[in-house]
Design a protein around this motif. Structure first.
Motif, PDB file in Angstrom:
ATOM      1  N   TYR A 147       0.852  -1.188   0.000  1.00  0.00           N
ATOM      2  CA  TYR A 147       0.000   0.000   0.000  1.00  0.00           C
ATOM      3  C   TYR A 147       0.893   1.245   0.000  1.00  0.00           C
ATOM      4  O   TYR A 147       2.103   1.162   0.216  1.00  0.00           O
ATOM      5  N   ASP A 148       0.275   2.388  -0.225  1.00  0.00           N
ATOM      6  CA  ASP A 148       1.034   3.643  -0.301  1.00  0.00           C
ATOM      7  C   ASP A 148       1.838   3.867   0.979  1.00  0.00           C
ATOM      8  O   ASP A 148       1.460   3.406   2.063  1.00  0.00           O
ATOM      9  N   GLY A 149       2.930   4.627   0.833  1.00  0.00           N
ATOM     10  CA  GLY A 149       3.816   4.856   1.975  1.00  0.00           C
ATOM     11  C   GLY A 149       3.398   5.995   2.872  1.00  0.00           C
ATOM     12  O   GLY A 149       4.100   6.296   3.844  1.00  0.00           O
ATOM     13  N   ASP A 150       2.259   6.646   2.592  1.00  0.00           N
ATOM     14  CA  ASP A 150       1.807   7.748   3.451  1.00  0.00           C
ATOM     15  C   ASP A 150       1.025   7.191   4.644  1.00  0.00           C
ATOM     16  O   ASP A 150       0.853   5.974   4.795  1.00  0.00           O
ATOM     17  N   ASN A 151       0.547   8.098   5.504  1.00  0.00           N
ATOM     18  CA  ASN A 151      -0.157   7.663   6.716  1.00  0.00           C
ATOM     19  C   ASN A 151      -1.415   6.865   6.400  1.00  0.00           C
ATOM     20  O   ASN A 151      -1.726   5.878   7.071  1.00  0.00           O
ATOM     21  N   GLY A 185      -1.927   5.031   3.800  1.00  0.00           N
ATOM     22  CA  GLY A 185      -1.517   3.707   3.346  1.00  0.00           C
ATOM     23  C   GLY A 185      -1.117   2.809   4.500  1.00  0.00           C
ATOM     24  O   GLY A 185      -1.416   1.604   4.508  1.00  0.00           O
ATOM     25  N   LYS A 186      -0.438   3.371   5.497  1.00  0.00           N
ATOM     26  CA  LYS A 186      -0.018   2.571   6.649  1.00  0.00           C
ATOM     27  C   LYS A 186      -1.226   2.168   7.498  1.00  0.00           C
ATOM     28  O   LYS A 186      -1.276   1.055   8.036  1.00  0.00           O
ATOM     29  N   ASN A 187      -2.203   3.069   7.610  1.00  0.00           N
ATOM     30  CA  ASN A 187      -3.432   2.725   8.328  1.00  0.00           C
ATOM     31  C   ASN A 187      -4.178   1.603   7.613  1.00  0.00           C
ATOM     32  O   ASN A 187      -4.732   0.701   8.250  1.00  0.00           O
ATOM     33  N   ALA A 188      -4.186   1.665   6.289  1.00  0.00           N
ATOM     34  CA  ALA A 188      -4.841   0.621   5.504  1.00  0.00           C
ATOM     35  C   ALA A 188      -4.113  -0.708   5.670  1.00  0.00           C
ATOM     36  O   ALA A 188      -4.737  -1.776   5.744  1.00  0.00           O
ATOM     37  N   THR A 189      -2.781  -0.652   5.739  1.00  0.00           N
ATOM     38  CA  THR A 189      -1.982  -1.864   5.945  1.00  0.00           C
ATOM     39  C   THR A 189      -2.308  -2.484   7.299  1.00  0.00           C
ATOM     40  O   THR A 189      -2.444  -3.711   7.426  1.00  0.00           O
ATOM     41  N   TYR A 190      -2.443  -1.644   8.322  1.00  0.00           N
ATOM     42  CA  TYR A 190      -2.771  -2.116   9.670  1.00  0.00           C
ATOM     43  C   TYR A 190      -4.127  -2.828   9.681  1.00  0.00           C
ATOM     44  O   TYR A 190      -4.270  -3.923  10.234  1.00  0.00           O
ATOM     45  N   LYS A 191      -5.126  -2.214   9.035  1.00  0.00           N
ATOM     46  CA  LYS A 191      -6.465  -2.820   8.997  1.00  0.00           C
ATOM     47  C   LYS A 191      -6.451  -4.137   8.228  1.00  0.00           C
ATOM     48  O   LYS A 191      -7.087  -5.113   8.621  1.00  0.00           O
ATOM     49  N   PHE A 192      -5.695  -4.139   7.114  1.00  0.00           N
ATOM     50  CA  PHE A 192      -5.592  -5.380   6.343  1.00  0.00           C
ATOM     51  C   PHE A 192      -4.931  -6.477   7.180  1.00  0.00           C
ATOM     52  O   PHE A 192      -5.384  -7.628   7.190  1.00  0.00           O
ATOM     53  N   GLY A 193      -3.849  -6.135   7.868  1.00  0.00           N
ATOM     54  CA  GLY A 193      -3.128  -7.118   8.663  1.00  0.00           C
ATOM     55  C   GLY A 193      -4.006  -7.768   9.716  1.00  0.00           C
ATOM     56  O   GLY A 193      -3.938  -8.981   9.931  1.00  0.00           O
ATOM     57  N   LYS A 194      -4.835  -6.964  10.377  1.00  0.00           N
ATOM     58  CA  LYS A 194      -5.743  -7.491  11.391  1.00  0.00           C
ATOM     59  C   LYS A 194      -6.671  -8.546  10.785  1.00  0.00           C
ATOM     60  O   LYS A 194      -6.908  -9.612  11.369  1.00  0.00           O
TER      61      LYS A 194
END
Length: 588
Positions: free
Chosen positions: A305-309, A311-320
């Motif tokens: 995902y994108d390297g901005d905030n 994108g990181k929030n989206a990565t966190y939600k996906f990981g969960k």
């Protein structure tokens, strides 16, 4: 008519883990080495279905549903056996040697009409890209390094102004109602107008490759939205779709990985650097439906995902979600703050190719990401930080990794969470036991003996040979049929594979008995000849009891004293023989 050989069907079954396949349909909970779930075949409220990883079978201890991986898919999806085999092969990433003549699926004429609207839209807009009116559009795409090959592969097009698409589709005899329902035309007070006019068109397909919608980019900077997507329609449900899924799936299986990005343009960025196994969640938070599609790719997910905030929030939600659904993934360590296209523009194609190989684990990501959510100078927040990371560490199956992450967390927070044994939060269950209301496990000595005999026959051919020599048949018809199937199975196999034998058996009641024997809590793990002899003696004693009972009934019906005496003598011999077998069986 093309058919699959028994050998190929067995290969598919062996390749497809029943836990993985059933996990596509229902949520599984691990219990020891096996799994449990709420049974989807009856109104179940507490987990009553058990899935055996060793035997590759499932069994519901409430309604009795059971079988192997093919049975589950067949009954869950209400499809034919051969369709279930094909689906399981797809799940397992197995290519079939023949094209199967599968039953023709019912065609929904309404949806087919909407697919056709989208298909004709793709044809028209893709053609328009090569007209003089689209010269500036083509120049823009070339400037963005979107080559002719990429344009052709993704059927990229241009929707001209002045409602040109509407007029084209109208001439193609599409009804105005279908144009609106497909999401390419809208009705306003001024009449019918193109939804995407004067925009670059990127078609979106469903998992089967049907065209269902579009993402469209504006040409010039303006107050209009940079991207607009097809609104929700009967064929376009954003949360159910993954962009480029139908193209990337076979490539991902072959490569063993698939790159997950945010939007269609990010997929095109990967295509620019010759990475074709990339898919996108179309800018939405990942849904359960999308997680299931990703699981069906049978490849590790590399999240980019994108390297901005955001994108990181989206990565966190996906990981969960991925952890919850046991989806394997790693995360690209993108510290640039940019999306894939911006990385190419700023640093060149090689930088993106290099970046996607720099991956970190979910726990490594959390150590950094959660620092943006918690202030470790605050005791309470530091404790929450430690608790959240420790709960994720506890889910790891690798002891070495768990230990090392706990050490790292202690060094960072001074909290020894390994001592506290923080475990992953689990849903509280109303009961810790499974109701076994359906099972007909043996309640009599004979029933127990037959279960023991069949169970041991399934453990090894040695028990099978003893059965044939010392007994030969079982009184209960269903039990006897199962014994015959087991004997016949050993003619071509060295050991019993329950999931395989289930496909050989034709009678449902015999299948049910096999599943009960395979799930019998008192079953032995290996052949015990002494116990087997006792069970056979018990069965013989029971058979003699039946014969004695029949003679007693005949004696009551006779009037001739000589005939009665003759039968009584025969009965007394049977009683003596029965007592001999009772002693051999250890019965009182």
């Amino acid at each position: 008519m093309a058919r699959l050989s028994e050998q190929e069907i067995n290969q598919i079954r062996n390749k497809a883990d029943i836990v993985d396949v059933i996990g596509h349909y229902v949520t599984l909970n691990r219990k020891g080495k096996d799994y449990q779930c709420v049974c989807p075949f009856h109104d179940d409220h507490s987990p009553s279905m058990s899935i055996s990883t060793e035997k590759q079978i499932y069994k519901c201890f409430s309604c009795g549903a059971g079988g192997n991986v093919f049975t589950f898919v067949k009954n869950y999806e209400k499809i034919s056996y051969i369709e279930a085999v094909k689906k399981v092969a797809d799940y397992a990433g197995v290519s079939l040697s023949v094209d199967l003549d599968l039953p023709q699926k019912k065609v929904d004429p309404y949806k087919e009409a909407l697919y056709k609207v989208c298909s004709d839209t793709i044809e028209f807009t893709h053609y328009q890209l090569d007209t003089l009116d689209a010269k500036r559009v083509k120049e823009y795409l070339q400037k963005r390094n979107i080559t002719e090959d990429i344009i052709k592969k993704f059927s990229i097009g241009f929707n001209p102004p002045d409602d040109a698409l509407y007029h084209f589709l109208h001439k193609k005899k599409h009804s105005d109602e279908n144009l609106i329902k497909a999401g390419v035309v809208r009705l306003t007070s001024g009449g019918y107008h193109d939804v995407f006019q004067n925009r670059i068109m990127i078609p979106i397909h469903d998992a089967m490759g049907n065209p269902v919608g579009f993402t469209a980019r504006r040409l010039l900077d303006s107050d209009e939205a940079k991207y607009i997507n097809t609104g929700e329609t009967d064929i376009y449900k954003k949360g159910d779709l993954i962009f480029n899924y139908h193209r990337a799936k076979p490539l991902a299986r072959k490569a063993g990985t698939v790159y997950l990005v945010e939007g269609a343009m990010d997929v095109l960025a990967f295509e620019k650097v010759e990475i074709s196994n990339a898919v996108a969640t179309l800018g939405t938070a990942c849904t359960k439906e999308q997680i299931q599609l990703l699981k069906m790719m049978h490849a590790e997910i590399t999240v980019c995902y994108d390297g901005d905030n955001a994108g990181k929030n989206a990565t966190y939600k996906f990981g969960k979600m991925a952890i919850e659904h046991k989806l394997p993934f790693v995360i690209v360590d993108n510290k640039t703050g940019l999306d894939p296209n911006e990385i190419i523009d700023a640093y060149g194609k090689e930088e993106l190719k290099a970046l996607v190989n720099k991956t970190i684990s979910w726990i490594d990501f959390l150590f950094e990401f959660l620092l943006t959510r918690y202030n470790l100078d605050n005791y309470s927040q530091k404790k929450d930080y430690a608790m959240e990371i420790a709960s994720e560490i506890a889910k790891l199956e690798n002891d070495f990794e768990r230990t090392n992450y706990y050490v790292r967390l202690r060094e960072l927070t001074d909290f020894d969470m390994q001592v506290n044994q923080v475990e992953a939060p689990v849903e509280k269950k109303k009961t810790d036991y499974v109701k076994r209301t359906f099972l007909t496990f043996p309640k009599t000595k004979r029933g127990h003996a037959e279960y023991e005999i069949l169970s041991q026959m399934m453990n090894g051919i040695a028990a099978c040979n003893v059965f044939k020599e010392d007994l030969g048949f079982l009184k209960d018809d269903v039990s006897n049929k199962l014994a015959i199937y087991i004997i016949d199975y050993y003619r071509t196999h060295d050991e019993i594979l329950v999931a395989d034998l289930l496909d050989v058996i034709k009678e449902q009641n015999v299948k049910n008995l096999l599943l009960e024997i395979a799930s019998w809590e008192l079953a032995r793990k290996e052949v015990n000849i002494d116990v087997l002899h006792e069970a056979i003696a018990n069965e013989k004693a029971s058979l003699l009891e039946d014969q004695i009972h029949m003679i007693n009934l005949k004696i009551k019906e006779l009037h001739d004293p000589l005939e009665k005496a003759k039968l009584a003598d025969e009965r007394n011999k049977l009683i003596i023989e029965k007592e001999k077998w009772i002693q051999a069986s250890g019965r009182k």
